[in-house]
Design a protein around this motif. Structure first.
Motif, PDB file in Angstrom:
ATOM      1  N   VAL A  40      17.112  23.345  29.080  1.00 49.66           N
ATOM      2  CA  VAL A  40      16.610  22.737  30.306  1.00 49.66           C
ATOM      3  C   VAL A  40      15.202  22.223  30.100  1.00 49.66           C
ATOM      4  CG1 VAL A  40      15.985  23.161  32.697  1.00 49.66           C
ATOM      5  CG2 VAL A  40      18.078  24.149  31.778  1.00 49.66           C
ATOM      6  N   VAL A  41      14.376  23.015  29.467  1.00 47.82           N
ATOM      7  CA  VAL A  41      12.997  22.572  29.211  1.00 47.82           C
ATOM      8  C   VAL A  41      12.999  21.349  28.330  1.00 47.82           C
ATOM      9  CG1 VAL A  41      10.819  23.205  28.141  1.00 47.82           C
ATOM     10  CG2 VAL A  41      12.051  24.882  29.515  1.00 47.82           C
ATOM     11  N   GLY A  42      13.848  21.376  27.296  1.00 42.64           N
ATOM     12  CA  GLY A  42      13.875  20.246  26.387  1.00 42.64           C
ATOM     13  C   GLY A  42      14.361  18.984  27.037  1.00 42.64           C
ATOM     14  N   ALA A  43      15.276  19.121  27.992  1.00 41.70           N
ATOM     15  CA  ALA A  43      15.859  17.944  28.624  1.00 41.70           C
ATOM     16  C   ALA A  43      14.935  17.333  29.650  1.00 41.70           C
ATOM     17  CB  ALA A  43      17.182  18.318  29.290  1.00 41.70           C
ATOM     18  N   THR A  44      14.026  18.131  30.201  1.00 37.70           N
ATOM     19  CA  THR A  44      13.221  17.613  31.300  1.00 37.70           C
ATOM     20  C   THR A  44      11.747  17.497  30.983  1.00 37.70           C
ATOM     21  OG1 THR A  44      12.915  19.845  32.175  1.00 37.70           O
ATOM     22  CG2 THR A  44      14.802  18.594  33.001  1.00 37.70           C
TER      23      THR A  44
ATOM     24  N   LYS B  99      32.126  13.748  37.617  1.00 43.26           N
ATOM     25  CA  LYS B  99      32.544  14.310  38.903  1.00 43.26           C
ATOM     26  C   LYS B  99      32.273  15.807  38.967  1.00 43.26           C
ATOM     27  CE  LYS B  99      36.055  10.891  40.191  1.00 43.26           C
ATOM     28  NZ  LYS B  99      37.499  10.650  40.491  1.00 43.26           N
ATOM     29  N   GLN B 100      32.483  16.483  37.853  1.00 52.66           N
ATOM     30  CA  GLN B 100      32.190  17.911  37.814  1.00 52.66           C
ATOM     31  C   GLN B 100      30.702  18.165  37.991  1.00 52.66           C
ATOM     32  OE1 GLN B 100      33.285  19.873  34.173  1.00 52.66           O
ATOM     33  NE2 GLN B 100      32.942  21.924  34.981  1.00 52.66           N
ATOM     34  N   ALA B 101      29.885  17.309  37.376  1.00 58.89           N
ATOM     35  CA  ALA B 101      28.421  17.487  37.451  1.00 58.89           C
ATOM     36  C   ALA B 101      27.897  17.264  38.862  1.00 58.89           C
ATOM     37  CB  ALA B 101      27.737  16.538  36.472  1.00 58.89           C
TER      38      ALA B 101
ATOM     39  N   LYS C  93      21.972  14.217  42.225  1.00 60.45           N
ATOM     40  CA  LYS C  93      21.543  15.337  41.406  1.00 60.45           C
ATOM     41  C   LYS C  93      22.781  15.978  40.812  1.00 60.45           C
ATOM     42  CE  LYS C  93      19.020  19.737  41.647  1.00 60.45           C
ATOM     43  NZ  LYS C  93      18.260  20.659  42.536  1.00 60.45           N
ATOM     44  N   GLY C  94      22.753  16.305  39.521  1.00 57.54           N
ATOM     45  CA  GLY C  94      23.908  16.897  38.865  1.00 57.54           C
ATOM     46  C   GLY C  94      23.507  17.973  37.880  1.00 57.54           C
ATOM     47  N   VAL C  95      24.487  18.679  37.367  1.00 54.11           N
ATOM     48  CA  VAL C  95      24.273  19.746  36.386  1.00 54.11           C
ATOM     49  C   VAL C  95      25.294  19.577  35.265  1.00 54.11           C
ATOM     50  CG1 VAL C  95      24.220  22.224  35.960  1.00 54.11           C
ATOM     51  CG2 VAL C  95      23.409  21.331  38.150  1.00 54.11           C
ATOM     52  N   ILE C  96      24.802  19.544  34.016  1.00 56.17           N
ATOM     53  CA  ILE C  96      25.691  19.443  32.856  1.00 56.17           C
ATOM     54  C   ILE C  96      25.395  20.598  31.910  1.00 56.17           C
ATOM     55  CG2 ILE C  96      25.874  16.933  33.017  1.00 56.17           C
ATOM     56  CD1 ILE C  96      23.928  16.743  30.658  1.00 56.17           C
TER      57      ILE C  96
ATOM     58  N   THR D 103      21.851  22.392  32.736  1.00 56.85           N
ATOM     59  CA  THR D 103      20.846  21.339  32.601  1.00 56.85           C
ATOM     60  C   THR D 103      20.914  20.377  33.778  1.00 56.85           C
ATOM     61  OG1 THR D 103      20.981  21.456  30.191  1.00 56.85           O
ATOM     62  CG2 THR D 103      19.975  19.494  31.135  1.00 56.85           C
ATOM     63  N   LYS D 104      19.823  20.274  34.517  1.00 58.24           N
ATOM     64  CA  LYS D 104      19.786  19.372  35.669  1.00 58.24           C
ATOM     65  C   LYS D 104      19.615  17.934  35.200  1.00 58.24           C
ATOM     66  CE  LYS D 104      17.751  22.811  38.780  1.00 58.24           C
ATOM     67  NZ  LYS D 104      16.571  23.145  39.627  1.00 58.24           N
ATOM     68  N   VAL D 105      20.344  17.029  35.828  1.00 53.25           N
ATOM     69  CA  VAL D 105      20.248  15.609  35.491  1.00 53.25           C
ATOM     70  C   VAL D 105      20.277  14.795  36.781  1.00 53.25           C
ATOM     71  CG1 VAL D 105      21.330  15.814  33.216  1.00 53.25           C
ATOM     72  CG2 VAL D 105      22.766  15.444  35.231  1.00 53.25           C
ATOM     73  N   ALA D 106      19.860  13.538  36.655  1.00 54.30           N
ATOM     74  CA  ALA D 106      20.003  12.567  37.744  1.00 54.30           C
ATOM     75  C   ALA D 106      21.054  11.558  37.321  1.00 54.30           C
ATOM     76  CB  ALA D 106      18.673  11.876  38.014  1.00 54.30           C
ATOM     77  N   ILE D 107      22.029  11.320  38.172  1.00 58.54           N
ATOM     78  CA  ILE D 107      23.144  10.426  37.840  1.00 58.54           C
ATOM     79  C   ILE D 107      23.136   9.245  38.800  1.00 58.54           C
ATOM     80  CG2 ILE D 107      25.643  10.218  37.652  1.00 58.54           C
ATOM     81  CD1 ILE D 107      25.713  13.189  36.958  1.00 58.54           C
ATOM     82  N   LYS D 108      22.930   8.060  38.245  1.00 62.87           N
ATOM     83  CA  LYS D 108      22.917   6.833  39.047  1.00 62.87           C
ATOM     84  C   LYS D 108      24.311   6.215  39.002  1.00 62.87           C
ATOM     85  CE  LYS D 108      19.376   4.035  38.473  1.00 62.87           C
ATOM     86  NZ  LYS D 108      18.515   2.958  37.938  1.00 62.87           N
ATOM     87  N   ARG D 109      24.924   6.064  40.181  1.00 65.73           N
ATOM     88  CA  ARG D 109      26.288   5.541  40.283  1.00 65.73           C
ATOM     89  C   ARG D 109      26.252   4.112  40.802  1.00 65.73           C
ATOM     90  NH1 ARG D 109      30.919   7.735  44.523  1.00 65.73           N
ATOM     91  NH2 ARG D 109      32.752   6.837  43.472  1.00 65.73           N
TER      92      ARG D 109
END
Length: 851
Positions: free
Chosen positions: A437-441, A510-512, A532-535, A539-545
C-alpha cells in the motif's frame, strides 16, 4: 603471366587490407534477426549472419507486439535466438578502445517467450552479463527496452568475439539479442585520482574495461545518438531525474553564437550541447553557502566507479568569481583549501574541460548510491558564492573482475500482480501487504520511482533472506511520444501492457469497485466517473470509468495510457493499469487520499490550507509540469492544467493528473503544434485560443490561473460576480496593476503572508498570465521563483515576522530575479548571484552533507 598473377594477388591483398581497415574504423550497427536498414536516427544497420561463426541452433524471429515506446523498429522488432552457445566474430583494429552496445526488447518472438530467457554474454574473456534476464530487468525498471553499453580496453587482437551462452540453471531457456553496436572510441581515458578509500592512489582507467552506468547533460536537454559528438552514438539524458534535496538550481545556456573551445581535448569528449548548458545555484550567495547542489545515482555496491564531471565556464572571464567544492559520497574530490575554479583550469571563458575521479565503494558496506555534491567555497573570498556543472558520466570499472550484475529484484507489488494474473494464491503476510500500500501510493523522489521502491523493498528483504546485491538502475529510456493516430485500439493497448501497465479484466474492476457501487464514486469529470477501489487484497486505487456517451473517450483513453505508461515522476500521478474488457474502458491509478487541490482551497468540506502548504503544493505541481516540458525526448504539453487536475496523496504531495488532452511529438521542434483548441474555460491561453497554436507556454498561462486560485481562494470563472470579476485571471491582473491585490486575497490568509513572499509569488503569477507566450517564463523559471518565495516565507516564519510590513527589509525593485524574464542572461554577473555585501538573513534550508 607470373608477373600478372603476382600483381593481381597484390591488388587483392591491398583491397582486402583496405576493406578491413574501412570496416573496423567505421561504426558497425548489427541488426540481429533481420536484413537491416535505417533507423529513426538515420543509422544504417546490417544483417548479422556474416558475423556468426555458426548459425547452428540459432534462428531469426519477429516480435509479436510493437511497443510505442520503442525509438525505432530497428533493431528491436526482430531478434536472433540462440538455443545453445553461439559466437559473433567482428573485425576490429588492434590497440583501439571500442564502445560495445547491446539492444534488448523483451517481447515474444515467434514461439519464444523472452520471460524464459536467461543467459550469459562475454566479450572475449571478459564476462559482461551472467544469468541475465532482459524481461526481469525491464520489468523492474519499468522500461520498454534496454541498452547496455561497455567500453572495452585496447588489445592486440584484430577481431572481437562476442559469445552468448544460455543459462544452465534453467531448462528450455535460450539467449537472444536484437542489436549490437561496435564503435571505435577515441583516446578519451587516462588516469583518475582515487577519492575516499585508497585516496592515496591513482587508477589507470585507460587499461580497464568499463560499463556505462549514467550519462547526463546537466542543465540541458536530451541528446539522441545522432546528435552525439565524434559519431560515437552516445545518448545524453537530462539531470532532473537525479537532483536531490531542497535546492534544484537554475539551468543556464550560453549565447548560441559562441562556439565552445575544446582546447587540447578531443571534440568527441562530449557534444557542444553539453558544454553550452549548465546548472548553477540561485542568485543569493548566503543561501547558497548553506546548501548543496546534489545529484544521487543508484549503483551496484562493492565496485569501483569512474566519475567524470564536465565543466565549461559560461559566465565569467576572471579568476576568483566562482569557486566551489566537489564531494563524492561525502568524500572530498576537490575542496578547501584548494577549491575548484574552472577558469584556473581553462584560462578563459567558453573553454571545455573535465575532471575524472575514481570512487571505491568496496569499503563502504552496502553503499548502493553515488552522491555528487557541489558547494560554494568562501575561503578565498570569491566575488560570487555559486557552483556550476555541465555534464556527468559514471562508469563501472572492472579492475580485472567481471562486469556482470545480478538481475534486479521485482517489488512485492509486482510479484503480487503476477500471482493475480496467473490465478495463484497469495503468500504474503499482513505486514507485506502494508508495504504494498505504501509503495503504491507514496511515490518516489524522481522519474525512477519504481527503482527507488525496489531499493526500499529489497533492503528489507535482503535483511531476512540474505540474497545477493541489488543491481543498479540503468539509463532512463525515453521513447517516442507519437500520440493519437488511427491504430487499432485493442492491439495498441495490448502492446502497452507488455511490462508497462497492468491489463485488468472487467471482473477484477467490478470486484474492486463493488460492481461500480455509487457509494464509491469520488469524482466526476469529462471522461466519466471516478471510483474508489481496492485491489490485491488491500491496495487502494482510483478507477476512472469512461462515459459511453463521451465522443472523445477512446482518444483520451489511449492518450492517457500512452502518456502515463512511460512517465514516472514523484509529481505525476501513477497509472497502475487499464481495462478494455466487456465494452468498458477504465483507467486504474494510485489512490490520492486527499483529493484535489481545489477541494482544499474553497470547498467548505475541507479545512483551509495554510499559505506555506499552498506554496508547497504549487511547487510540486510546477515540478511535475517542468518534467513534462523538459524531461522527455519531445516536449509534452498537458493542455488541461487546473486545480482539479492537481491531486494530493496522504502526505500532501501534489501530483499532476489527467493527460487525456496532452499533446506531444517531433512537431514541437517547430515551437508549436497547430491543433483544435481544447481545455477548460477560465484557464485557456488567449494566444492559443486566437491562433490555435499550442506551445508549452499555454500550460504556463493555465498554471498562472492556478496560482491566483491558491492565493485568492475562488474559482477561475464565477458568472455570479460582476462582469469585470467573472474571470479570475482578468480580475487579478487588474487588481495587481491598481495595487489592490490585497483586497482579493483569501481572508484566511490575512496577515499570514510575508510581504516579500507575496510580492515574489504575485509577480510570478502575473508573468504567467502575459497575453503573449513569448513574454511568459518557462516552467523551470516559475518553479525557481516559487521555491524562492517559499524560502522567503520560511525565513519570515522563523523570525516571527509574517505579515509585519516592517519586519523584512524591502528589496530594491530594480534587483529582479533573473529568471522572471524567462531567460537567464549569461553575461549578467549581478543576476547570477547576490553580492557578498548584500545583507539578507535566511534560515538554513537543509542539513548539508559533504562539508
Amino acid at each position: 603471366m607470373k608477373m600478372m598473377k603476382y600483381l593481381a594477388n597484390l591488388i587483392a591483398g591491398v583491397c582486402l587490407i583496405f576493406n578491413l581497415i574501412l570496416v573496423s574504423s567505421q561504426p558497425l550497427f548489427v541488426d540481429c534477426g533481420s536484413k537491416g536498414g535505417k533507423d529513426e536516427y538515420g543509422r544504417t544497420w546490417v544483417e548479422d549472419a556474416k558475423y556468426l561463426t555458426s548459425s547452428k541452433n540459432s534462428e531469426q524471429a519477429g516480435a509479436q507486439h510493437h511497443n510505442p515506446l520503442l525509438p525505432s523498429t530497428l533493431p528491436y522488432m526482430n531478434a536472433r535466438i540462440f538455443k545453445s552457445q553461439a559466437t559473433y566474430k567482428f573485425p576490429k583494429k588492434a590497440k583501439e578502445r571500442y564502445f560495445l552496445r547491446f539492444h534488448f526488447y523483451p517481447s515474444t518472438f515467434g514461439n519464444y517467450d523472452v520471460s524464459k530467457s536467461y543467459f550469459a554474454v562475454a566479450a572475449g574473456e571478459i564476462p559482461l552479463m551472467n544469468n541475465f534476464s532482459a524481461a526481469i530487468t525491464c520489468r523492474a525498471l519499468t522500461q520498454a527496452y534496454l541498452v547496455r553499453e561497455y567500453s572495452l580496453a585496447p588489445s592486440d587482437c584484430d577481431s572481437l568475439e562476442i559469445t552468448f551462452t544460455p543459462s544452465t540453471n534453467y531448462s528450455d531457456t535460450f539467449a537472444f539479442v536484437n542489436g549490437i553496436e561496435l564503435v571505435v572510441m577515441p583516446n578519451l581515458l587516462g588516469t583518475a585520482p582515487m577519492v575516499g578509500y585508497r585516496s592515496w592512489s591513482v587508477l589507470d582507467v585507460a587499461t580497464e574495461n568499463l560499463q556505462t552506468m549514467y550519462r547526463v547533460n546537466v542543465g540541458g536537454q536530451f541528446i539522441p545518438p545522432n546528435k552525439d559528438a565524434g559519431g560515437l552514438s552516445r545518448t545524453w539524458y537530462i539531470d532532473d531525474t537525479y537532483l536531490n534535496g531542497a535546492v534544484q538550481g537554475l539551468s543556464i545556456q550560453s549565447d548560441k553564437t559562441i562556439k565552445i573551445d575544446y582546447g587540447n581535448m578531443s571534440t568527441a569528449t562530449a557534444p557542444e550541447d553539453v558544454y553550452s548548458t549548465a546548472r548553477v545555484m540561485g542568485k543569493f550567495g548566503k543561501v547558497n553557502l548553506q546548501t548543496n547542489l546534489t545529484w544521487v545515482f543508484r549503483v551496484d555496491p562493492n565496485i569501483t566507479y569512474l566519475v567524470r564531471l564536465h565543466f565549461c565556464e559560461l559566465q565569467f572571464d576572471k579568476l576568483n568569481n566562482r569557486m566551489f567544492n566537489i564531494y563524492l559520497n561525502n568524500h572530498s574530490a576537490i575542496a578547501d583549501p584548494y577549491p575548484a575554479d574552472i577558469l584556473a583550469w581553462t584560462n578563459q571563458k567558453d573553454v571545455a574541460t573535465y575532471k575524472d575521479f575514481a570512487l571505491d565503494l568496496n569499503d563502504e558496506s552496502g553503499h548502493e548510491q553515488i552522491r555528487v555534491d557541489l558547494n560554494p567555497s568562501a575561503i578565498h573570498n570569491p566575488r560570487y558564492y555559486n557552483v556550476l556543472l555541465n555534464g556527468l558520466e559514471i562508469f563501472k570499472v572492472s579492475e580485472g573482475r567481471s562486469l556482470a550484475s545480478p538481475n534486479p529484484e521485482l517489488s512485492d507489488m509486482m510479484i503480487q500482480e503476477d500471482q493475480v494474473a496467473m490465478n495463484k494464491p497469495k503468500t504474503f503476510s499482513k505486514s507485506s501487504d502494508n508495504i504494498v500500500v505504501v509503495g503504491a501510493t507514496g511515490g518516489a523522489a524522481a522519474a525512477f520511482v519504481v527503482v527507488a521502491l525496489l531499493a526500499f523493498f529489497y533492503t528489507k528483504k535482503r535483511k531476512v533472506h540474505r540474497v545477493g546485491p541489488h543491481t543498479s538502475s540503468w539509463l532512463p529510456v525515453y521513447g517516442n511520444s507519437n500520440v493519437g493516430g488511427s491504430r487499432s485500439n485493442s492491439a495498441h493497448l495490448s502492446a502497452l501492457a507488455q511490462g508497462l501497465s497492468r491489463h485488468f479484466s472487467i471482473a477484477e474492476i467490478k470486484q474492486a469497485t463493488n460492481n461500480f457501487d455509487e457509494s464509491n464514486v469520488i469524482g466526476v469529470g469529462g471522461f466519466g466517473k471516478v471510483y474508489k477501489g481496492v485491489i490485491n487484497g488491500g491496495t487502494k486505487v482510483a478507477i476512472k470509468r469512461s462515459n459511453p456517451s463521451s465522443e472523445q473517450g477512446i482518444n483520451e483513453f489511449q492518450t492517457e495510457i500512452e502518456m502515463l505508461s512511460k512517465l514516472r515522476h514523484k509529481h505525476l500521478v501513477s497509472l497502475i493499469g487499464f481495462c478494455e474488457d466487456g465494452g468498458e474502458m477504465c483507467l486504474v491509478y494510485d489512490y490520492m487520499a486527499l483529493g484535489t487541490f481545489r477541494e482544499h482551497i474553497y470547498n467548505n468540506k475541507k479545512s483551509n490550507l495554510s499559505w506555506k502548504k499552498r506554496l508547497e503544493i504549487c511547487i510540486g505541481a510546477a515540478r511535475g509540469l517542468h518534467y513534462l516540458h523538459t524531461g522527455a525526448q519531445y516536449t509534452i504539453i498537458h493542455r488541461d492544467v487546473k486545480t482539479t487536475n492537481i491531486l494530493l496523496d496522504e502526505k500532501w504531495v501534489a501530483k499532476v493528473s489527467d493527460f487525456g488532452l496532452s499533446k506531444t511529438g517531433p512537431d514541437m521542434n517547430q515551437g508549436h503544434v497547430s491543433t483544435v483548441v481544447k481545455g477548460s474555460f477560465g484557464y485557456l491561453d488567449p494566444e492559443y485560443f486566437r491562433r490555435q497554436q499550442l506551445t508549452e507556454k499555454s500550460d504556463v498561462y493555465s498554471f498562472g490561473v492556478v496560482l491566483f486560485e491558491a492565493l485568492c481562494a475562488r474559482p477561475a470563472l464565477n458568472p455570479s460576480l460582476p462582469k469585470e470579476q467573472v474571470s479570475l485571471a482578468d480580475w487579478a491582473l487588474s487588481c495587481h496593476k491598481k495595487g489592490t491585490l490585497d483586497d482579493i486575497i483569501d481572508p484566511h490568509l490575512k496577515d499570514k503572508i510575508d510581504p516579500e513572499c507575496l510580492k515574489k509569488f504575485a509577480g510570478t503569477a502575473v508573468k504567467c498570465l502575459s497575453d503573449q507566450g513569448i513574454d511568459r517564463p518557462h516552467m523551470g523559471d516559475v518553479l525557481w521563483n516559487l521555491e524562492f518565495a517559499l524560502q522567503l516565507q520560511e525565513t519570515a516564519d522563523s523570525s516571527g515576522s509574517s505579515g509585519d510590513q516592517g519586519s523584512v527589509r524591502s528589496r530594491d525593485a530594480s534587483v529582479r530575479n533573473p529568471r522572471e524574464s524567462g531567460n537567464l542572461s549569461v553575461g549578467s554577473e549581478h543576476e547570477l548571484n547576490e553580492s557578498k555585501d548584500d545583507s539578507v538573513i535566511f534560515s538554513q534550508l537543509v542539513n548539508p552533507t559533504g562539508r
